[in-house]
Write an enzyme that holds these catalytic residues in place. Structure first.
Site, short mmCIF file in Angstrom:
data_model
loop_
_atom_site.label_atom_id
_atom_site.label_comp_id
_atom_site.label_asym_id
_atom_site.label_seq_id
_atom_site.Cartn_x
_atom_site.Cartn_y
_atom_site.Cartn_z
N TYR A 256 36.93 -5.59 -4.03
CA TYR A 256 37.78 -5.91 -2.98
C TYR A 256 38.22 -7.36 -2.99
CZ TYR A 256 39.24 -7.33 1.78
OH TYR A 256 39.92 -7.86 2.98
N ASP B 161 41.20 -19.83 6.06
CA ASP B 161 41.83 -18.55 5.91
C ASP B 161 42.66 -18.56 7.16
OD1 ASP B 161 42.38 -16.06 5.42
OD2 ASP B 161 40.46 -15.13 6.29
N ASP C 292 43.60 -7.83 0.41
CA ASP C 292 43.90 -8.27 1.59
C ASP C 292 45.39 -8.88 1.51
OD1 ASP C 292 44.04 -9.69 3.91
OD2 ASP C 292 42.22 -10.61 3.53
N ASP D 69 46.95 -10.02 4.19
CA ASP D 69 47.31 -10.54 5.43
C ASP D 69 48.45 -9.74 6.27
OD1 ASP D 69 45.11 -12.15 4.82
OD2 ASP D 69 46.45 -13.92 4.11
N HIS E 268 45.64 -4.11 2.25
CA HIS E 268 45.75 -3.66 3.84
C HIS E 268 46.78 -4.88 4.43
CE1 HIS E 268 42.71 -6.90 4.64
NE2 HIS E 268 41.80 -6.34 3.78
N GLU F 35 48.01 -6.46 8.02
CA GLU F 35 47.49 -6.72 9.36
C GLU F 35 48.59 -6.74 10.41
OE1 GLU F 35 44.99 -9.39 8.23
OE2 GLU F 35 45.88 -11.19 9.21
N CYS G 234 41.65 -15.95 10.44
CA CYS G 234 40.40 -15.10 9.98
C CYS G 234 39.95 -14.02 11.08
CB CYS G 234 39.21 -16.08 9.56
SG CYS G 234 37.67 -15.14 9.57
N ARG H 297 45.72 -2.60 9.11
CA ARG H 297 44.50 -3.30 9.66
C ARG H 297 45.04 -3.74 10.93
NH1 ARG H 297 41.33 -9.06 8.13
NH2 ARG H 297 41.57 -10.06 10.20
N GLU I 128 39.39 -3.97 12.63
CA GLU I 128 38.80 -5.32 12.55
C GLU I 128 37.85 -5.67 13.80
OE1 GLU I 128 37.51 -7.15 10.64
OE2 GLU I 128 38.45 -9.45 10.47
N ASN J 78 34.23 -3.96 7.79
CA ASN J 78 34.13 -5.05 7.27
C ASN J 78 32.79 -5.44 7.56
OD1 ASN J 78 34.65 -7.69 6.47
ND2 ASN J 78 36.08 -8.07 8.16
#
Ligand SMILES: C[C@](O)(C(=O)O)[C@H](CC(=O)O)C(=O)O
Ligand SMILES: [Mg+2]
Length: 300
Positions: free
Chosen positions: A48, A62, A89, A91, A116, A118, A126, A161, A191, A213
Site C-alpha cells: 500500500y 495529511d 491512495d 486522495d 483509491h 475518496e 486524514c 473510498r 473509512e 483500514n
C-alpha cells in the site's frame, strides 16, 4: 536486480485475482521503495502507498497539500521495486472529475496496480481527523465515473473510498458506497467504520470487495486478520505502521546515542548490513559486474 521482474499489467492481473479470491489479502504501507522489498520478502500479498505517509515523509500534515506529481513519483518508485501489486491512495483525485481522470492515467503510467479515490471535499483531511465533510452524491459519482472511463488498462483497479460514516452515519455510508459501485468502482474502502458488525453489514450490502483500514491511534479498533476475514473483508491495509515503527526506533536510537555516547547497544536492533545488502540484491549486481559491485561483509 534493478527493478521488479513483473510488468505493471501483470501486477494488475495479480491485484484483480487477489481481490477475487476467497481470503483476506494484506497490504502493509511501504514508507519507501526499500521497505516494499521487505514487505515482499515476508510474503505479503501487496504493498500500500499511503497518502498520510507520503505527506508525513515530507514533514507535512495529511490535509491535501501533496500534488499528483509528488504522489505519482513516489508511488512509482515504490511500485517499481516490488513484484507485488501496489495500491495507492489518490486522495480526492487532486481536484474534481477531470483531475481524477488525469490522476488515473498518471498512476497507470507510474506502474501502479490500482488506486483509491475518496468522496471528501477538497482539501481533504486524514480520515481520522475531526471536521471532515463529503461532496454531494453527483460529484462523488462523477469522480469515480471519470476515473473509470479514463483508465486505459481495464485491470487497473479503481477503488472508491467513502468518508460518509463519520459525517452522516453508517446507513448513509452504505447508500453512498452502493452508488459508487453503480458508478463503476471495483471495490470499496469504507473509512472509519465502527466495529466488526459494520464491516460485516457493509460487505453484505455490496457486490464488490471491501477494504479495512487498520491504522493505529485512529477512530477504530485494531481487528485481527481472522476477525476481518470472518466479517467478509477482502483486503486489509496497515498504512502507516512501518513508518511509525521506523520513526519510533529512530527516536529511541537518537536518545541512546545521546545517553551513552555510542550506538553499540543498538546494534542488535538494527538491520544488519548483510540483510540490507540481501534486500537490495548486491549479489545480483556483483554477478553482473564484480569490478563495479563486488563486496564482502566483514563484520558479523
Ligand atoms: C489510509 C489513509 O488515508 C492513508 O493516507 O494512509 C489514512 C491513514 C492515517 O492517517 O492513519 C486515513 O485517512 O485513514
Ligand atoms: Mg490517505
Amino acid at each position: 536486480m534493478l527493478y521488479s521482474s513483473k510488468t505493471p499489467a501483470e501486477k494488475r492481473v495479480a491485484l484483480r485475482q487477489a481481490l477475487a479470491g476467497p481470503g483476506l489479502v494484506r497490504f502493509p504501507g511501504a514508507f519507501n521503495p526499500l521497505s516494499a522489498r521487505l514487505i515482499e520478502s515476508k510474503g505479503f500479498e501487496g504493498v500500500y502507498v499511503s497518502g498520510a505517509v507520503i505527506s508525513a515523509d515530507l514533514g507535512l500534515p495529511d490535509i491535501g497539500l501533496t500534488t499528483l506529481t509528488e504522489v505519482a513519483t513516489r508511488a512509482g518508485q515504490i511500485a517499481r521495486m516490488t513484484d507485488l501489486p501496489s495500491l495507492v491512495d489518490a486522495d480526492t483525485g487532486f481536484g474534481e472529475p477531470l483531475n481524477a481522470a488525469r490522476t488515473v492515467q498518471t498512476l497507470e503510467d507510474a506502474g501502479l496496480a490500482g488506486m483509491h479515490l475518496e468522496d471528501q471535499v477538497n482539501p481533504k483531511r486524514c480520515g481520522h481527523l475531526d471536521g471532515k465533510s463529503v461532496v454531494d452524491l453527483d460529484t462523488a459519482v462523477n469522480r469515480i465515473k471519470a476515473a473509470v472511463d479514463a483508465r486505459r488498462d481495464a485491470n487497473f483497479v479503481v477503488m472508491a473510498r467513502t468518508d460518509m460514516r463519520a459525517v452522516e452515519g453508517f446507513a448513509a455510508a452504505v447508500d453512498r458506497a452502493k452508488a459508487l459501485v453503480d458508478a463503476g468502482a471495483d471495490a470499496v474502502f469504507p473509512e472509519a467504520l465502527e466495529g466488526l458488525a459494520e464491516f460485516e453489514a457493509m460487505a453484505e450490502a455490496l457486490d464488490v470487495p471491501i477494504l479495512a483500514n487498520m491504522t493505529e491511534f485512529g477512530k477504530g479498533r485494531l481487528h485481527t486478520q481472522d476477525e476481518l476475514r470472518d466479517a467478509g473483508v477482502r483486503m486489509v491495509i496497515y498504512p502507516v505502521t512501518l513508518l511509525r515503527l521506523a520513526m519510533g526506533e529512530a527516536e529511541r536510537g537518537l536518545d541512546e546515542i545521546i545517553a551513552s555516547g555510542t550506538q553499540e547497544a543498538l546494534l542488535d536492533r538494527m538491520q544488519h548490513r548483510r540483510d540490507l545488502y540481501d534486500l537490495i540484491d548486491y549479489e545480483g549486481y556483483s554477478q553482473f559486474d564484480d569490478t563495479v559491485a563486488g563486496f564482502t561483509v566483514t563484520k558479523e
